[in-house]
Motif scaffolding. Structure first.
Motif, PDB file in Angstrom:
ATOM      1  N   LEU A  28      78.428  96.001  94.301  1.00 44.79           N
ATOM      2  CA  LEU A  28      78.246  95.006  92.982  1.00 44.79           C
ATOM      3  C   LEU A  28      79.506  94.656  92.444  1.00 44.79           C
ATOM      4  N   LEU A  29      80.693  95.268  92.777  1.00 45.98           N
ATOM      5  CA  LEU A  29      81.874  94.992  91.691  1.00 45.98           C
ATOM      6  C   LEU A  29      83.102  94.743  92.895  1.00 45.98           C
ATOM      7  N   TYR A  30      83.270  95.639  93.722  1.00 45.23           N
ATOM      8  CA  TYR A  30      84.408  95.612  94.606  1.00 45.23           C
ATOM      9  C   TYR A  30      84.467  94.505  95.579  1.00 45.23           C
ATOM     10  N   GLY A  31      83.531  93.811  95.907  1.00 47.47           N
ATOM     11  CA  GLY A  31      83.674  92.877  96.885  1.00 47.47           C
ATOM     12  C   GLY A  31      84.388  91.472  96.391  1.00 47.47           C
ATOM     13  N   GLN A  32      84.804  91.466  95.364  1.00 50.51           N
ATOM     14  CA  GLN A  32      85.509  90.411  94.425  1.00 50.51           C
ATOM     15  C   GLN A  32      86.918  90.633  94.445  1.00 50.51           C
ATOM     16  N   LYS A  33      87.764  89.831  95.201  1.00 48.09           N
ATOM     17  CA  LYS A  33      89.253  89.952  95.141  1.00 48.09           C
ATOM     18  C   LYS A  33      89.879  90.067  93.826  1.00 48.09           C
ATOM     19  N   TRP A  34      89.203  89.363  92.761  1.00 51.04           N
ATOM     20  CA  TRP A  34      89.755  89.489  91.472  1.00 51.04           C
ATOM     21  C   TRP A  34      89.913  90.575  91.045  1.00 51.04           C
ATOM     22  N   VAL A  35      88.788  91.368  91.294  1.00 50.80           N
ATOM     23  CA  VAL A  35      88.746  92.771  90.561  1.00 50.80           C
ATOM     24  C   VAL A  35      89.772  93.668  90.997  1.00 50.80           C
ATOM     25  N   TYR A  36      90.119  93.378  92.429  1.00 49.28           N
ATOM     26  CA  TYR A  36      91.461  94.245  92.712  1.00 49.28           C
ATOM     27  C   TYR A  36      92.683  93.981  91.952  1.00 49.28           C
ATOM     28  N   VAL A  37      92.805  92.799  91.947  1.00 47.48           N
ATOM     29  CA  VAL A  37      94.019  92.062  91.483  1.00 47.48           C
ATOM     30  C   VAL A  37      93.991  92.571  89.875  1.00 47.48           C
ATOM     31  N   TRP A  38      93.177  92.378  89.249  1.00 44.39           N
ATOM     32  CA  TRP A  38      92.889  92.582  87.748  1.00 44.39           C
ATOM     33  C   TRP A  38      93.389  94.145  87.465  1.00 44.39           C
ATOM     34  N   VAL A  39      92.421  94.989  88.411  1.00 48.92           N
ATOM     35  CA  VAL A  39      92.679  96.468  88.224  1.00 48.92           C
ATOM     36  C   VAL A  39      93.952  97.048  88.600  1.00 48.92           C
ATOM     37  N   LEU A  40      94.690  96.392  89.703  1.00 49.08           N
ATOM     38  CA  LEU A  40      95.925  96.866  89.861  1.00 49.08           C
ATOM     39  C   LEU A  40      96.884  96.469  88.829  1.00 49.08           C
ATOM     40  N   GLY A  41      96.992  95.013  88.467  1.00 52.50           N
ATOM     41  CA  GLY A  41      97.822  94.399  87.462  1.00 52.50           C
ATOM     42  C   GLY A  41      97.677  95.313  86.051  1.00 52.50           C
ATOM     43  N   SER A  42      96.430  95.528  85.513  1.00 56.44           N
ATOM     44  CA  SER A  42      96.367  96.247  84.238  1.00 56.44           C
ATOM     45  C   SER A  42      96.724  97.566  84.431  1.00 56.44           C
ATOM     46  N   ASN A  43      96.543  98.421  85.476  1.00 59.49           N
ATOM     47  CA  ASN A  43      96.714  99.671  85.722  1.00 59.49           C
ATOM     48  C   ASN A  43      98.395  99.915  85.489  1.00 59.49           C
ATOM     49  N   LEU A  44      99.052  98.969  86.193  1.00 58.11           N
ATOM     50  CA  LEU A  44     100.461  98.934  86.221  1.00 58.11           C
ATOM     51  C   LEU A  44     101.298  98.809  84.805  1.00 58.11           C
ATOM     52  N   ILE A  45     100.512  97.694  84.321  1.00 58.95           N
ATOM     53  CA  ILE A  45     101.005  97.619  82.758  1.00 58.95           C
ATOM     54  C   ILE A  45     100.672  98.770  81.765  1.00 58.95           C
ATOM     55  N   LEU A  46      99.399  99.245  81.919  1.00 61.28           N
ATOM     56  CA  LEU A  46      99.101 100.331  81.143  1.00 61.28           C
ATOM     57  C   LEU A  46      99.645 101.496  81.254  1.00 61.28           C
ATOM     58  N   ARG A  47     100.046 101.864  82.512  1.00 58.70           N
ATOM     59  CA  ARG A  47     100.633 103.097  82.886  1.00 58.70           C
ATOM     60  C   ARG A  47     102.339 103.010  82.419  1.00 58.70           C
ATOM     61  N   CYS A  48     102.827 101.716  82.147  1.00 56.08           N
ATOM     62  CA  CYS A  48     104.137 101.534  81.695  1.00 56.08           C
ATOM     63  C   CYS A  48     104.124 101.462  80.254  1.00 56.08           C
ATOM     64  N   THR A  49     103.073 101.525  79.617  1.00 52.37           N
ATOM     65  CA  THR A  49     102.781 101.824  77.960  1.00 52.37           C
ATOM     66  C   THR A  49     102.896 103.296  77.777  1.00 52.37           C
ATOM     67  N   TRP A  50     102.578 104.105  78.586  1.00 49.63           N
ATOM     68  CA  TRP A  50     102.256 105.421  78.686  1.00 49.63           C
ATOM     69  C   TRP A  50     103.373 105.960  77.784  1.00 49.63           C
ATOM     70  N   THR A  51     104.589 105.584  77.726  1.00 49.48           N
ATOM     71  CA  THR A  51     105.551 106.218  76.714  1.00 49.48           C
ATOM     72  C   THR A  51     105.360 106.384  75.392  1.00 49.48           C
ATOM     73  N   TYR A  52     104.708 104.986  74.959  1.00 51.55           N
ATOM     74  CA  TYR A  52     104.420 104.922  73.625  1.00 51.55           C
ATOM     75  C   TYR A  52     103.531 105.975  73.420  1.00 51.55           C
ATOM     76  N   LYS A  53     102.262 106.038  74.119  1.00 48.06           N
ATOM     77  CA  LYS A  53     101.376 106.930  73.969  1.00 48.06           C
ATOM     78  C   LYS A  53     101.468 108.578  73.698  1.00 48.06           C
ATOM     79  N   LEU A  54     102.711 109.053  74.382  1.00 48.82           N
ATOM     80  CA  LEU A  54     102.745 110.434  74.469  1.00 48.82           C
ATOM     81  C   LEU A  54     104.008 110.675  73.561  1.00 48.82           C
TER      82      LEU A  54
END
Length: 356
Positions: A265-291
């Motif tokens: 349904l979802l993971y057969g699209q390459k852009w999904v992987y690119v998006w989830v990896l990029g967004s996960n990296l960015i939002l992991r970096c904002t972890w400092t603000y959260k905690l």
């Protein structure tokens, strides 16, 4: 927000034939995505209604009645959760409470549901910290009074309770990993425990700003806080990709060989992987603000980042559950392959004996 997104997760799983009930060891009366959305709808109605009542009563000068609104709301949530009768999805409420108890007191073997919920709680650590602040103000009657604005009050930013509540979900997850190592002996669980332990310096060093001299904070503790933040964010991102999602060296961005699972349904699209990896990296970096407790005064920024962290966890759930489902389906296939091989060997032996 988390409840709404969890309903979307379950909807995707049901559409893609991922048996999440089997993964989480749920009974036949488990909540479907329709029922989850029904709960989220009631929450979305009740909370703004309580907020509106608070603002209306406060504007009319009914301060005591206004202050009672959050108290009534919080009590209602607790009463519904522990209500011992067969209404409001008793079996699901019991399952949730039992799982939370197993997280807080990990004295038994850790199930997938245990550490899955515990991982979600780490994303909501800022939510729980704000919850603790609210409860503190209600207990000390600082709701709808001028004491709300007193920075040095018992419920102010200097409170030790803030970093304690922030760090608790990570400590729970750390103890789970240690318990898993005791049961299985897998060294990977110790590496996972190390990941959660790196959250502790970030939270504690941030809290020191209110308890040391400004020069010492700027020259000593602030650089250490930044360094520990970078270490935790990097380690967490690596673990998401390598361990939780099994996207080793990102090869699955370009290669899809499992069309029968959620990827259909979802993971057969390459852009999904690119998006989830990029967004996960960015939002992991904002972890400092959260905690970081000393950044909590930037209310709008912290609120936005907390909401984005919940969205990041929503994405994480898709890949984490899909990875677990793949593992569960791989084991029977291996068994079948070995059985087939044994059968073929028997045929060859029988054929040889007949020839002889």
């Amino acid at each position: 927000m988390m409840v709404w997104l969890w309903g979307i997760n379950l909807w995707f799983f049901s559409q893609s034939n991922v048996n999440y009930a089997k993964i989480f060891e749920l009974d036949q009366n488990h909540l479907t995505h329709h029922e989850i959305w029904k709960c989220a709808t009631w929450m979305t109605i009740v909370v703004p209604t309580s907020m509106t009542a608070y603002l209306y009563l406060y504007s009319c000068g009914e301060v005591s009645l206004a202050a009672s609104q959050p108290v009534l709301l919080y009590l209602a949530v607790v009463i519904i959760l522990v209500f011992p009768f067969e209404i409001f999805y008793l079996s699901s409420r019991f399952f949730l409470l039992r799982t939370l108890w197993r997280i807080v007191v990990p004295l038994q073997a850790i199930t997938f549901a245990d550490f899955f919920v515990a991982d979600i709680l780490t994303s909501m650590s800022k939510v729980f910290s704000d919850l603790e602040r609210s409860v503190c103000r209600m207990i000390h009657r600082q709701v709808a009074t001028i004491a709300w604005f007193e920075a040095d009050s018992v419920c102010g930013s200097h409170s030790v309770a803030i970093p304690v509540v922030l760090v608790l979900p990570y400590l729970f997850r750390l103890f789970q990993c240690l318990r898993q190592y005791k049961d299985t002996g897998e060294k990977a669980t110790l590496l996972n425990a190390l990941k959660y332990s790196t959250a502790v310096p970030v939270i504690c060093l941030s809290a020191l700003k209110y308890h040391v001299f400004p020069d010492k904070w700027t020259n000593v503790y602030r650089p250490l806080w930044l360094l520990s933040s970078v270490m935790n964010s990097s380690y967490s991102f690596y673990w998401d990709v390598k361990r939780d999602w099994n996207l080793s060296t990102f090869t699955r961005i370009f290669k899809f060989n499992r069309p029968h699972f959620l990827s259909h349904l979802l993971y057969g699209q390459k852009w999904v992987y690119v998006w989830v990896l990029g967004s996960n990296l960015i939002l992991r970096c904002t972890w400092t603000y959260k905690l970081s407790a000393h950044l909590r005064h930037n209310y709008l920024t912290v609120f936005a980042i907390t909401a984005l962290e919940i969205f990041r966890r929503f994405q994480w759930i898709f890949f984490r559950v899909e990875n677990e489902w793949s593992k569960m389906n791989l084991k029977p296939n291996v068994h079948i392959s070995m059985s087939t091989l044994s059968t073929e060997e028997d045929k060859l032996l029988n054929s040889s004996s007949h020839d002889v």
